[in-house]
Design a protein around this motif. Structure first.
Motif, PDB file in Angstrom:
ATOM      1  N   LEU A 201       0.836  -1.206   0.000  1.00 37.26           N
ATOM      2  CA  LEU A 201       0.000   0.000   0.000  1.00 37.26           C
ATOM      3  C   LEU A 201       0.870   1.255   0.000  1.00 37.26           C
ATOM      4  N   LEU A 202       1.951   1.244   0.752  1.00 41.71           N
ATOM      5  CA  LEU A 202       2.857   2.390   0.792  1.00 41.71           C
ATOM      6  C   LEU A 202       3.510   2.606  -0.571  1.00 41.71           C
ATOM      7  N   ASP A 203       3.947   1.514  -1.210  1.00 48.64           N
ATOM      8  CA  ASP A 203       4.539   1.623  -2.558  1.00 48.64           C
ATOM      9  C   ASP A 203       3.514   2.182  -3.546  1.00 48.64           C
ATOM     10  N   PHE A 204       2.270   1.738  -3.417  1.00 51.84           N
ATOM     11  CA  PHE A 204       1.187   2.236  -4.269  1.00 51.84           C
ATOM     12  C   PHE A 204       1.019   3.747  -4.088  1.00 51.84           C
ATOM     13  N   CYS A 205       1.041   4.205  -2.841  1.00 52.86           N
ATOM     14  CA  CYS A 205       0.901   5.638  -2.553  1.00 52.86           C
ATOM     15  C   CYS A 205       2.051   6.439  -3.163  1.00 52.86           C
ATOM     16  N   ILE A 206       3.265   5.942  -2.989  1.00 54.95           N
ATOM     17  CA  ILE A 206       4.439   6.650  -3.504  1.00 54.95           C
ATOM     18  C   ILE A 206       4.391   6.749  -5.025  1.00 54.95           C
ATOM     19  N   CYS A 207       4.053   5.658  -5.681  1.00 51.57           N
ATOM     20  CA  CYS A 207       4.056   5.622  -7.149  1.00 51.57           C
ATOM     21  C   CYS A 207       2.971   6.495  -7.770  1.00 51.57           C
ATOM     22  N   ASN A 208       1.868   6.688  -7.051  1.00 50.00           N
ATOM     23  CA  ASN A 208       0.720   7.399  -7.623  1.00 50.00           C
ATOM     24  C   ASN A 208       0.451   8.752  -6.970  1.00 50.00           C
ATOM     25  N   GLN A 209       1.387   9.201  -6.113  1.00 46.54           N
ATOM     26  CA  GLN A 209       1.254  10.478  -5.400  1.00 46.54           C
ATOM     27  C   GLN A 209      -0.100  10.576  -4.706  1.00 46.54           C
ATOM     28  N   ILE A 210      -0.425   9.500  -4.011  1.00 46.88           N
ATOM     29  CA  ILE A 210      -1.622   9.430  -3.178  1.00 46.88           C
ATOM     30  C   ILE A 210      -1.155   9.297  -1.737  1.00 46.88           C
ATOM     31  N   ARG A 211      -1.790  10.016  -0.839  1.00 47.45           N
ATOM     32  CA  ARG A 211      -1.322  10.066   0.535  1.00 47.45           C
ATOM     33  C   ARG A 211      -2.389   9.582   1.525  1.00 47.45           C
TER      34      ARG A 211
END
Length: 358
Positions: A201-211
């Motif tokens: 989930l953290l990698d997903f946030c980083i890759c998609n600029q979602i926080r």
């Protein structure tokens, strides 16, 4: 004129059981009195379940019955009647996730907001994070901002969901395609554990600029626990949003755990800056004739559905109700009859899919 939109999500661990129908419990309903959009997970209900919330339209997304004839999982989306015109289903999803669009024209957003309710079961045969990322990259991220919310069953601890010290020093000159991370403040969390799904989930946030909103927004700056079990507490329920939306999110709240209304989860709420006028719903009935497919083979079961105890009880109340023959009384009577027919339709007929509006 309204200046904000109130949104909540809650893993309720079942809406209706033999001993407790939460949909008729005044204390449970009071939890949502100020909400405009409600996203429920683990409703444990089927399409034949009779669920009704006053002033809301209810949209279920259910699993099939298990081998022991019970419902598990499932989503329930409630949209307040006064904002229904501003919310569009995107026809992308299953009983584990569903996408909606909050229309910029209705709510006066700069861009459309695509919001997705998620229930990522502990044991799941699909990689739901990968599916959501594909949806964002190929469809919704190009058209507007993103909000994801629900029960992810992922523990992210205090780890970063952004690139620390992000800069363009490593980027060749005149390359303007790289978007720097705007948000560089770490979030707080009462849960220090990071599991494998949390890392995804953290990698997903980083890759998609979602926080992650938990532990960052006024109202939940400490990152309160969202799940309480016999073997400990954790943070597994989240609200995630595009970086660009953070200035539009006024607060986020994790409510206290209430064992009467959920097996182990807390309700999450947040307020989104908007500008809109409530629609007058007295003369704006739902378009249910276009929402169900009539089947002659279902005609007998359709008639028999009126014998359902819940329907009979409502019919009895309607017959004994003192109806005034003015405009308000007739409108109310029409609304009651409409509600009865819709419940019968839910039991016996297939729901038509809404066409996606891009």
């Amino acid at each position: 004129m309204r200046t904000s939109l109130n949104i909540s999500t809650w893993n309720v661990g079942g809406l209706i059981s033999e001993n407790h129908d939460k949909t008729t419990d005044p204390s449970f309903l009071a939890e949502f009195k100020n909400d405009d959009l409600i996203f429920l997970t683990e409703t444990h209900a089927g399409y034949d379940s009779i669920v009704s919330f006053e002033d809301f339209q209810y949209y279920p997304f259910c699993r099939t019955k298990s081998k022991n004839n019970r419902y598990f999982g499932g989503l329930g989306i409630l949209i307040r009647n006064s904002i229904r015109k501003g919310v569009k289903f995107q026809n992308d999803g299953t009983s584990e996730y569903q996408w909606l669009k909050l229309c910029k024209e209705f709510f006066n957003f700069k861009r459309d907001i695509f919001i997705c309710i998620v229930y990522y079961a502990p044991k799941c045969s699909i990689d739901l994070i990968e599916i959501l990322e594909k949806d964002i990259i190929e469809k919704y991220g190009k058209k507007g901002e993103i909000i994801l919310l629900g029960d992810f069953n992922a523990r992210t601890g205090n780890d970063c969901d952004f690139i620390e010290g992000d800069n363009t020093n490593h980027i060749p000159l005149n390359n303007s395609n790289y978007n720097l991370d705007i948000l560089n403040e770490r979030r707080a969390s009462c849960d220090n554990t990071v599991d494998s799904r949390g890392k995804d989930l953290l990698d997903f946030c980083i890759c998609n600029q979602i926080r992650i909103l938990n532990g960052r927004i006024l109202g939940n700056s400490t990152g309160k626990h969202t799940c309480f079990k016999y073997n400990g507490c954790s943070v597994v329920d989240y609200v995630l949003a595009s970086e660009q939306l953070f200035c539009n999110i006024l607060y986020m709240c994790v409510s206290d755990f209430k064992a009467t209304f959920s097996d182990c989860h807390c309700k999450l709420s947040f307020k989104l800056l908007a500008s809109f006028t409530n629609e007058n719903t007295n003369s704006n009935l739902k378009d249910f004739p276009t929402r169900y497919e009539w089947n002659e083979e279902k005609s007998i079961s359709f008639q028999n559905a009126f014998a359902h105890p819940a329907i009979q009880n409502e019919l009895k109340n309607f017959k004994t109700e003192d109806i005034s023959f003015d405009s308000a009384g007739i409108n109310q009577a029409t609304k009651t009859i409409h509600s009865l027919f819709e419940k019968v339709c839910k039991i016996t007929l297939k729901k038509k899919k809404e066409k996606s509006e891009n």
